[in-house]
Design an enzyme around this catalytic site. Structure first.
Site, PDB file in Angstrom:
ATOM      1  N   GLU A 282      -3.774   3.209  -8.196  1.00  0.00           N
ATOM      2  CA  GLU A 282      -4.658   2.492  -7.272  1.00  0.00           C
ATOM      3  C   GLU A 282      -6.042   2.217  -7.850  1.00  0.00           C
ATOM      4  OE1 GLU A 282      -3.921   3.803  -2.847  1.00  0.00           O
ATOM      5  OE2 GLU A 282      -3.335   5.394  -4.211  1.00  0.00           O
TER       6      GLU A 282
ATOM      7  N   TYR B 161      -4.764  16.497  -4.363  1.00  0.00           N
ATOM      8  CA  TYR B 161      -4.868  15.355  -3.438  1.00  0.00           C
ATOM      9  C   TYR B 161      -5.561  15.776  -2.144  1.00  0.00           C
ATOM     10  CZ  TYR B 161      -3.565  11.043  -1.102  1.00  0.00           C
ATOM     11  OH  TYR B 161      -3.605   9.839  -0.448  1.00  0.00           O
TER      12      TYR B 161
ATOM     13  N   GLU C 105       0.549   5.686   2.948  1.00  0.00           N
ATOM     14  CA  GLU C 105      -0.193   4.495   2.530  1.00  0.00           C
ATOM     15  C   GLU C 105       0.098   4.191   1.066  1.00  0.00           C
ATOM     16  OE1 GLU C 105      -2.341   1.538   4.326  1.00  0.00           O
ATOM     17  OE2 GLU C 105      -1.793   3.458   5.228  1.00  0.00           O
TER      18      GLU C 105
ATOM     19  N   ASP D  64       1.194   9.632  -0.339  1.00  0.00           N
ATOM     20  CA  ASP D  64       1.251   9.638   1.121  1.00  0.00           C
ATOM     21  C   ASP D  64       1.875   8.332   1.585  1.00  0.00           C
ATOM     22  OD1 ASP D  64      -0.755   7.809   0.631  1.00  0.00           O
ATOM     23  OD2 ASP D  64      -2.349   8.968   1.571  1.00  0.00           O
TER      24      ASP D  64
ATOM     25  N   ARG E   8      -5.896  14.166   0.853  1.00  0.00           N
ATOM     26  CA  ARG E   8      -5.407  13.761   2.170  1.00  0.00           C
ATOM     27  C   ARG E   8      -4.158  14.574   2.467  1.00  0.00           C
ATOM     28  NH1 ARG E   8      -7.139   8.797  -0.002  1.00  0.00           N
ATOM     29  NH2 ARG E   8      -8.940   7.965   1.117  1.00  0.00           N
TER      30      ARG E   8
ATOM     31  N   HIS F 204       3.273  18.415   0.423  1.00  0.00           N
ATOM     32  CA  HIS F 204       1.896  18.413  -0.053  1.00  0.00           C
ATOM     33  C   HIS F 204       1.381  19.828  -0.209  1.00  0.00           C
ATOM     34  CE1 HIS F 204       0.933  14.086   1.537  1.00  0.00           C
ATOM     35  NE2 HIS F 204       1.885  14.114   0.622  1.00  0.00           N
TER      36      HIS F 204
ATOM     37  N   ASP G 298      -1.047   6.868  -4.439  1.00  0.00           N
ATOM     38  CA  ASP G 298      -1.197   8.214  -3.866  1.00  0.00           C
ATOM     39  C   ASP G 298       0.079   8.697  -3.188  1.00  0.00           C
ATOM     40  OD1 ASP G 298      -3.774   8.361  -4.771  1.00  0.00           O
ATOM     41  OD2 ASP G 298      -4.698   7.741  -2.892  1.00  0.00           O
TER      42      ASP G 298
END
Length: 877
Positions: A14, A350, A91, A89, A352, A396, A87
């Site tokens: 990203e 990470y 998104e 997740d 989030r 996670h 990432d």
């Protein structure tokens, strides 16, 4: 033509910072590049979802990502395999899928890789075990995006039409605003109740000199206001008549305080002074004896390592960081920062996440670190384990350092303060989470005095445990009692009776708002920062002294949504929808089933509300429909019969626009009567021949006309539109009539003709075109003549000023400030105000500027004094 040889593997992440960190772990066979986030989305200009056709979306490449996509397509053509590494997740999964679709890649060309930390071991392990794109995750993200689009695109126009201002609604953001509005109303409706406390200052017999306390043994304190404001000191009076509540007192060594808990065998509760006077009278001359003493050991366990929400809360409480600032800083630490000789290093995992899980490798590393730095006394026999929330994604991990070798002391020498402070907080919390509990000895003492029972408690830290690295704040420290024993006699040093009032619930700060959002299941931790930012940007809430206050607009919006869409504004329903979105990913339930469950009842509510909120509202002047319209100032609501009918709907609570008045003045352009109109900047004159004649005139304070704009025969050299002669703050100038599409303007001479540009002999450093003298609010500057294609500017330095000589316009003469007495105080900080001169006339400004930027409009009386002083020729400093 021979096919191009595919030589390298392409890795798309990203951010460029992340790309740089990963590149050094993969070697020359891989080329790592960045998509800079999302590359496709639903169109902004229209709804973009065909609900009737199984919720089919229309995706469009983002305008500012077209060049990125073109570059990625070229790289993908020559790549052996394309690894998509956004990432880990939902998104990130959606970004990976959008990249695959936008680049036109087949399933066998693409591999998905994820890693919770950007370390060599984690990155290489991820590339050894690539997988396919998880379409359940993609559909969960799509479902959230579609729901937000449905709510926003349907409710926002209704709100705007009803309140006649540009408003927006969001499925989650509106519910967050409701939480703040409900608290605001709780505070407004709160009625304080009076209560009294009785506190004794005691010591072991004969151990404290009474002279250290003062002459008064008994003090009764009353507050003056029955509704003291939170956060401000309450004015007070004692029996001697002195005003002012005493601040926290330092009690003598060896003494301690005890609260009255029972009187005449019943729990003590007093709501008036008479009861306290009775107690004080009954305690006169009694003996004070320790009736019981109990000591217990208490183990305080450390908190788990950070999740997204707990990191946001602690960063707010300890460092004053906003949620968005915390996440922005954590993102940099995760993607990688320059660490001197170490190069680019990703410092944390990470950020989030709602999981408190820690990998076995990380547990071994942290236990070894604790043993080496603090010894076996601080290391528990087994690792400390923590439970995550029921919605946590256990794949996670918690937020932790990637490598404990990078200590806070080491990074603070390299990183900016903001990053170093947040990293220190994360590092210490992770270290503390795997240390032994802190052990405190808690002592509770009950004291008998006549018919009264007093109680005191205190604690002593016996073993600091995890507090060695995460000390508690001062407000968490408990009182330490002197050495005491059962049956021991005590001396009364002072008896205090004090009046208090119950306080309303506190307004939310960032930490407590994040906490309630998590508790109520409103949004997800990764969205809290954007929720808090959006509701402030939209003007629904504002921060004062780091506390959230609901604005009148926010309260209006919430009331309207609750009245018409109670289901989507219900906190439990919002939480239920979040759970359903999670189930699309975890339980593989169909995306459209969740969307249909929401949309059916919502559509019914929408139809009812559209009718109720006046979707077909009629113009009160001519009866034609009111419609959404646009001007250069933005969106508004006016009559569809314009220009024959010029009715504009005003926002609720705002006065209707005054009708135009015919004046005796004639238009200097066409001779038709001038009309007195009323705009945002006050009254002005406009030609009655508008729109054929667009001449306008300003009005002086005496009511005389001054030309403001007049059509000319000159044309714009940029777009060939007619030029208009305008009068601005710095005098007359020619401006393009196509403004704001074309912003071309030129200076004029005394006759109103455009001045020919003077060749200054100075070239633009960006494009080589000649520079010209431009006028700005802070004075003249050099601007490129190729504007707006080139926006090169240059300050006029003393050397350039000397070079230009008389080519520079004369410095504007600032109007002197009249010498008038100002007795107003600043509305923000209570400092004295000062009369100042601005572009729009005189105003009152705080004397503490720029520290305080408080301003006020002069009163009518002060304006008269200013006029009189100007007429007399008096000027101040």
């Amino acid at each position: 033509m021979a096919a191009r040889k595919k030589t390298k593997n392409l890795v798309i992440v990203e951010s460029p910072a992340k790309a740089k960190t990963i590149q050094k772990y993969l070697g020359p066979d891989y080329e790592v590049t960045a998509s800079k986030g999302h590359v496709r989305d639903l169109p902004k200009s229209r709804f973009g979802i065909d609900i009737e056709n199984n919720w089919s979306p229309t995706y469009r490449p983002l305008q500012d990502r077209k060049s990125v996509l073109d570059s990625l397509k070229k790289l993908a053509k020559t790549a052996k395999t394309v690894y998509l590494a956004p990432d880990p997740d939902r998104e990130g999964e959606a970004i990976a899928w959008h990249l695959k679709e936008a680049l036109g890649l087949s399933d066998d060309q693409v591999k998905r890789v994820t890693f919770n930390e950007i370390t060599k071991k984690a990155v290489q392990a991820a590339f050894e075990h690539p997988r396919d794109i998880d379409m359940d995750r993609v559909q969960a993200q799509e479902a959230r995006r579609f729901l937000d689009r449905v709510v926003g695109y349907n409710l926002s126009p209704l709100l705007s039409r009803k309140l006649a201002r540009q408003l927006s609604a969001g499925r989650v953001q509106s519910v967050a605003v409701r939480v703040i509005v409900d608290r605001e109303r709780e505070i407004a409706a709160f009625k304080p109740e009076e209560y009294w406390k009785v506190v004794a200052l005691l010591c072991s017999e004969g151990t404290v000199d009474r002279a250290l306390i003062g002459p008064q043994t008994v003090r009764i304190t009353e507050v003056l206001a029955d509704k003291p404001k939170r956060g401000r000191k309450k004015a007070a009076k004692d029996e001697g008549g002195d005003e002012g509540e005493p601040g926290p007192e330092t009690i003598p060594d060896g003494s301690f305080q005890a609260d009255l808990v029972a009187w005449k065998g019943e729990k003590f509760a007093a709501d008036n002074r008479a009861t306290v006077d009775e107690v004080v009278s009954g305690l006169s001359g009694v003996n004070w004896i320790i009736q019981s003493l109990e000591e217990k050991e208490k183990a305080n366990r450390p908190s788990p390592p950070f999740t997204t929400s707990t990191l946001q809360q602690q960063a707010s409480l300890r460092m004053g960081y906003s949620a968005s600032r915390t996440m922005r800083t954590a993102q940099r630490l995760y993607e990688g920062v320059e660490m001197g000789t170490e190069g680019q290093v990703a410092l944390i995992t990470y950020m989030r996440t709602d999981s408190t899980r820690v990998s076995s490798d990380a547990l071994q590393a942290v236990r070894a670190k604790i043993l080496a730095d603090f010894g076996p006394t601080y290391l528990p026999d087994k690792p400390n384990l923590y439970e995550s929330g029921k919605s946590a994604q256990e794949a996670h991990e918690a937020i932790r350092p990637t490598d404990l070798r990078f200590t806070p002391e080491m990074v603070s020498r390299v990183l900016p303060s903001e990053q170093a402070r947040l990293y220190t907080l994360i590092y210490n919390r992770f270290l503390a989470s795997q240390m032994k509990p802190a052990i405190t000895s808690v002592t509770t003492v009950e004291i008998k005095a006549g018919e009264a029972l007093f109680r005191a408690s205190g604690s002593i830290l016996r073993f600091d445990g995890y507090r060695r690295v995460m000390p508690v704040g001062k407000k968490d420290d408990e009182t330490q009692l002197p050495a005491l024993k059962q049956g021991q006699g005590l001396d009364l040093l002072r008896l205090d009776g004090s009046q208090h009032f119950t306080q309303p619930p506190p307004r939310f700060n960032e930490a407590s708002l994040v906490k309630i959002l998590e508790k109520e299941g409103i949004g997800r931790p990764s969205t809290y920062a954007s929720i808090i930012s959006k509701i402030q940007e939209r003007g629904y809430v504002e921060q004062q002294d780091r506390r959230f206050h609901a604005t009148p607009v926010g309260m209006e919006v919430v009331d309207m949504l609750v009245e018409n869409f109670s289901r989507i504004m219900d906190l439990k329903f919002t939480s239920h929808m979040e759970t359903e979105l999670d189930r699309i990913e975890t339980d593989h339930i169909p995306r459209n089933a969740v969307l249909d469950e929401f949309y059916g009842p919502f559509r019914e509510n929408l139809n009812e509300a559209s009718e109720k909120l006046g979707a077909s509202e009629k113009c009160p002047k001519c009866g034609k429909p009111i419609q959404e319209r646009f001007s250069r100032r933005g969106r508004f609501f006016g009559c569809s019969g314009y220009p024959e009918c010029d009715f504009i709907k005003r926002p609720e609570g705002e006065a209707e626009r005054k009708p135009a008045e015919v004046t005796e003045h004639a238009c200097p352009t066409c001779g038709k009567p001038m009309l007195k109109r009323f705009g945002k900047g006050g009254p002005f004159l406009g030609c009655s021949g508008y729109p054929d004649c667009k001449t306008t005139m300003n009005l002086t304070e005496e009511g005389g006309p001054v030309l403001a704009s007049k059509p000319t025969e000159h044309t714009c050299e940029k777009c060939s539109s007619p030029m208009i002669l305008r009068t601005g703050k710095r005098g007359p100038f020619l401006a393009c009539s196509a403004y704001p599409k074309c912003r071309h303007a030129v200076d004029v001479d005394a006759e109103g003709n455009p001045k020919k540009p003077v060749d200054l002999g100075i070239a633009c450093e960006k494009c080589g075109a000649s520079m010209a003298i431009k006028r700005g609010p802070r004075g003249p500057f050099l601007g490129c003549t190729a504007y707006p294609k080139c926006r090169g500017t240059k300050q006029i330095t003393p050397q350039i000023r000397e070079q230009l000589g008389d080519k520079l316009p004369p410095a504007p003469v600032k109007a002197p400030v009249p010498a008038v007495e100002i007795d107003q105080k600043c509305p923000k900080c209570e400092a004295p105000m000062k009369l100042r001169s601005g572009a729009k006339g005189f105003f009152l400004g705080c004397t503490k500027y720029p520290k305080c930027r408080g301003v006020m409009e002069p009163s009518d009386e002060l304006k008269e004094q200013i006029k009189a002083a100007e007429a007399a020729g008096g000027a101040g400093a």
